[in-house]
Design a protein around this motif. Structure first.
Motif, PDB file in Angstrom:
ATOM      1  N   SER A 125      15.875 -24.260 -55.829  1.00 42.61           N
ATOM      2  CA  SER A 125      17.106 -24.116 -56.625  1.00 42.61           C
ATOM      3  C   SER A 125      18.334 -24.462 -55.794  1.00 42.61           C
ATOM      4  CB  SER A 125      17.221 -22.686 -57.167  1.00 42.61           C
ATOM      5  OG  SER A 125      16.186 -22.403 -58.078  1.00 42.61           O
ATOM      6  N   GLU A 173      12.241 -17.502 -61.641  1.00 35.04           N
ATOM      7  CA  GLU A 173      11.391 -18.633 -62.011  1.00 35.04           C
ATOM      8  C   GLU A 173      10.636 -18.339 -63.308  1.00 35.04           C
ATOM      9  OE1 GLU A 173       7.568 -21.258 -60.378  1.00 35.04           O
ATOM     10  OE2 GLU A 173       8.364 -19.610 -59.167  1.00 35.04           O
ATOM     11  N   ARG A 176      12.302 -19.007 -66.726  1.00 35.37           N
ATOM     12  CA  ARG A 176      12.583 -20.354 -67.216  1.00 35.37           C
ATOM     13  C   ARG A 176      11.806 -20.609 -68.497  1.00 35.37           C
ATOM     14  NH1 ARG A 176      11.747 -23.249 -61.326  1.00 35.37           N
ATOM     15  NH2 ARG A 176      13.575 -22.331 -60.307  1.00 35.37           N
ATOM     16  N   GLU A 177      12.427 -21.307 -69.393  1.00 32.54           N
ATOM     17  CA  GLU A 177      11.837 -21.527 -70.718  1.00 32.54           C
ATOM     18  C   GLU A 177      10.461 -22.170 -70.648  1.00 32.54           C
ATOM     19  OE1 GLU A 177      13.067 -23.673 -74.952  1.00 32.54           O
ATOM     20  OE2 GLU A 177      14.551 -23.413 -73.374  1.00 32.54           O
ATOM     21  N   SER A 178      10.269 -23.075 -69.704  1.00 27.18           N
ATOM     22  CA  SER A 178       8.990 -23.785 -69.606  1.00 27.18           C
ATOM     23  C   SER A 178       7.883 -22.928 -69.007  1.00 27.18           C
ATOM     24  CB  SER A 178       9.161 -25.045 -68.756  1.00 27.18           C
ATOM     25  OG  SER A 178       9.589 -24.704 -67.449  1.00 27.18           O
TER      26      SER A 178
END
Length: 336
Positions: A125, A173, A176-178
């Protein structure tokens, strides 16, 4: 990240635009005034509610609860806490090493001047945030946490998957949408120790089933937890596939040093290099959620890793699953 400053009243505040959840403020604050958000309650509610809850445990677990890498005690402890099962994230570390090796061999130096590893979310990041013009140089390989979670999810589609490790950045982490569909909750070793204490579980007195071992992940995969281990694993994969190819490596520990490494890389000092970044000095074994001294943890992890029947990631029987575990952007499996 220099994200902590003062407001107009002199009160400390965190600039969330700079923060990458490395967690160093948690362990360095002399007053213990900073804490991250815990998901202990959500995990317990899931267990009590009758869900299938499976823990995936980071390689840095060795010695954290007072044991010596004895997986039998670990399984026993998780079972008493109500978990349905426990798996080793070092499996995903092997797959990550293979994927990063493939990326490096294909892209460096023909497409990219250098490549940075991906498994530390805080380092990744920071690199993309402060050096956006070189963000494509940070590997897009999925982290060991995500790869392991996907393996578990394929066999247990309705389970709640809990990553247990040393890292506060994994909480960011997992949001996160994914990744939300892969990892449901994240707990640190410190939080796990708290759960054990609440249930009066004395780890050292638990039965150690000598036949209860993971026996899947390679020595290199387990050594991801120690600084330098990720790059070493990737290099070993490359050399297995292209014997004689010289791979230049540089690693940095601590985000200030990682920043300096990237600054030098952008000035072409590390052209053709594989760069390993670790937000925590010493690697994952020094994460803010750990319980043991770094030197003791490093020695314990290396001893445990050396017991693996597999030396390198390419020796792992699961190595051929790497392409199967990849997903399209919408989260679906790729076509056969």
């Amino acid at each position: 990240m220099h994200a902590i400053g003062s407001d107009e009243h002199g009160r400390a505040e965190i600039d969330q635009k700079k923060c990458v959840s490395c967690g160093q403020c948690l362990i360095n604050c002399p007053f213990g005034a900073i804490a991250d958000k815990s998901q202990i309650a959500q995990v317990i509610f899931s267990i009590v509610g009758g869900d299938e809850v499976i823990a995936i445990v980071a390689p840095a677990f060795v010695g954290q609860f007072g044991g010596k890498g004895n997986v039998g005690k670990l399984r026993n402890a998780f079972a008493q806490l109500g978990f349905s099962g426990v798996e080793e994230v070092a499996i995903g570390a092997d797959l990550c090493a293979i994927e990063e090796a493939d990326d490096f061999m294909e892209e460096v130096p023909s497409k990219l001047p250098f490549m940075g590893t991906s498994c530390c979310p805080a380092w990744s990041s920071m690199a993309k945030m402060e050096f956006p013009e070189h963000k494509e140089c940070i590997s897009m390989a999925l982290t060991p946490m995500v790869l392991t979670a996907r393996m578990v999810r394929d066999n247990h589609p309705n389970a709640k998957i809990v990553f247990v490790g040393p890292c506060s950045a994994k909480k960011l982490e997992a949001m996160r949408e994914s990744i939300r569909s892969e990892v449901d909750f994240v707990l640190t070793f410190e939080e796990m120790a708290g759960m054990m204490k609440a249930k009066n579980i004395d780890y050292l007195k638990l039965v150690d089933d000598k036949n209860s071992d993971f026996e899947i992940a390679s020595e290199d995969g387990r050594n991801f937890a120690v600084a330098g281990g990720v790059a070493n694993a990737v290099v070993n994969v490359i050399q297995e596939r292209d014997p004689g190819r010289e791979i230049k490596v540089f690693n940095a520990e601590g985000l200030d040093n990682c920043r300096k490494m990237l600054r030098d890389a952008t000035r072409h000092k590390f052209d053709g290099y594989l760069l390993e970044g670790m937000a925590c000095p010493g690697g994952c074994i020094a994460g803010p959620g750990t319980l043991q001294a770094i030197n003791k943890s490093a020695a314990a992890v290396k001893r445990y890793a050396a017991k693996s029947p597999h030396k390198h990631a390419v020796d792992n029987a699961f190595r051929n699953l790497i392409h199967y575990l990849e997903r399209e952007e919408d989260g679906t499996k790729p076509k056969e």
